[in-house]
Design a protein around this motif. Structure first.
Motif, mmCIF file in Angstrom:
data_model
loop_
_atom_site.group_PDB
_atom_site.id
_atom_site.type_symbol
_atom_site.label_atom_id
_atom_site.label_comp_id
_atom_site.label_asym_id
_atom_site.label_seq_id
_atom_site.Cartn_x
_atom_site.Cartn_y
_atom_site.Cartn_z
ATOM 1 N N GLY A 178 0.799 -1.219 0.000
ATOM 2 C CA GLY A 178 0.000 0.000 0.000
ATOM 3 C C GLY A 178 0.829 1.265 0.000
ATOM 4 N N GLN A 179 1.958 1.240 0.688
ATOM 5 C CA GLN A 179 2.820 2.417 0.752
ATOM 6 C C GLN A 179 3.610 2.623 -0.533
ATOM 7 N N ALA A 180 3.594 1.632 -1.416
ATOM 8 C CA ALA A 180 4.336 1.749 -2.671
ATOM 9 C C ALA A 180 3.646 2.688 -3.657
ATOM 10 N N GLY A 181 2.391 2.983 -3.428
ATOM 11 C CA GLY A 181 1.723 3.932 -4.308
ATOM 12 C C GLY A 181 0.441 3.396 -4.904
ATOM 13 N N GLY A 182 -0.009 4.061 -5.959
ATOM 14 C CA GLY A 182 -1.306 3.791 -6.571
ATOM 15 C C GLY A 182 -1.547 2.358 -6.977
ATOM 16 N N HIS A 183 -0.579 1.738 -7.623
ATOM 17 C CA HIS A 183 -0.765 0.357 -8.067
ATOM 18 C C HIS A 183 -0.918 -0.575 -6.872
ATOM 19 N N GLY A 184 -0.157 -0.337 -5.813
ATOM 20 C CA GLY A 184 -0.263 -1.155 -4.607
ATOM 21 C C GLY A 184 -1.617 -1.003 -3.936
ATOM 22 N N ILE A 185 -2.121 0.223 -3.903
ATOM 23 C CA ILE A 185 -3.455 0.473 -3.342
ATOM 24 C C ILE A 185 -4.496 -0.280 -4.161
ATOM 25 N N ALA A 186 -4.372 -0.211 -5.469
ATOM 26 C CA ALA A 186 -5.328 -0.906 -6.342
ATOM 27 C C ALA A 186 -5.288 -2.414 -6.110
ATOM 28 N N GLU A 187 -4.094 -2.963 -5.920
ATOM 29 C CA GLU A 187 -3.982 -4.398 -5.636
ATOM 30 C C GLU A 187 -4.661 -4.741 -4.315
ATOM 31 N N LEU A 188 -4.442 -3.914 -3.292
ATOM 32 C CA LEU A 188 -5.085 -4.159 -1.997
ATOM 33 C C LEU A 188 -6.604 -4.043 -2.113
ATOM 34 N N GLN A 189 -7.077 -3.080 -2.889
ATOM 35 C CA GLN A 189 -8.521 -2.932 -3.067
ATOM 36 C C GLN A 189 -9.110 -4.157 -3.762
#
Length: 129
Positions: free
Chosen positions: A109-120
């Motif tokens: 999640g702290q890696a940025g937008g793509h990480g947030i999208a993966e978590l979502q």
């Protein structure tokens, strides 16, 4: 363990790149790449197996990051996520041994937008929430 017996991930591995972006150089003077390798080893071990992040863990981390799809965690888990987010790299490695899923999710999640999208996407999976 002898150095030649250790699993060394390829530097082009997307998880290693995400971890590298998420970690700042510590007071110990290690480069972000060395710290990322330490975290990668703690998370994935010598075999390179990826940590399973459950929908519940993903939702807890999203809540901490104030991102869509998050769910509040218990007081202990909320404090754990806060501790992981504030931990220096060497302490994050130690926390990863006990809570690999939370460290992996927060690092993602702290890696940025793509990480947030993966978590979502993980949090949206049916069943666990």
């Amino acid at each position: 363990m002898r150095p030649q017996d250790q699993h060394v991930p390829p530097l082009h591995d997307p998880h290693l790149r995400a971890i590298t972006r998420a970690i700042k150089t510590s007071d110990g003077g290690l480069s972000p790449e060395d710290l990322a390798l330490n975290v990668y080893t703690a998370l994935y071990g010598r075999t390179g197996q990826q940590v399973e992040i459950s929908p519940v863990v993903a939702a807890h981390v999203l809540w901490h990051l104030h991102a869509r799809g998050g769910q509040p965690a218990s007081a202990f888990r909320t404090t754990l996520i806060l501790a992981i987010s504030m931990a220096e790299a060497e302490h994050r490695v130690r926390l990863a041994r006990a809570y690999p899923d939370y460290v992996a999710a927060l690092t993602m999640g702290q890696a940025g937008g793509h990480g947030i999208a993966e978590l979502q996407a993980i949090a949206a999976r049916d069943g666990d929430l």
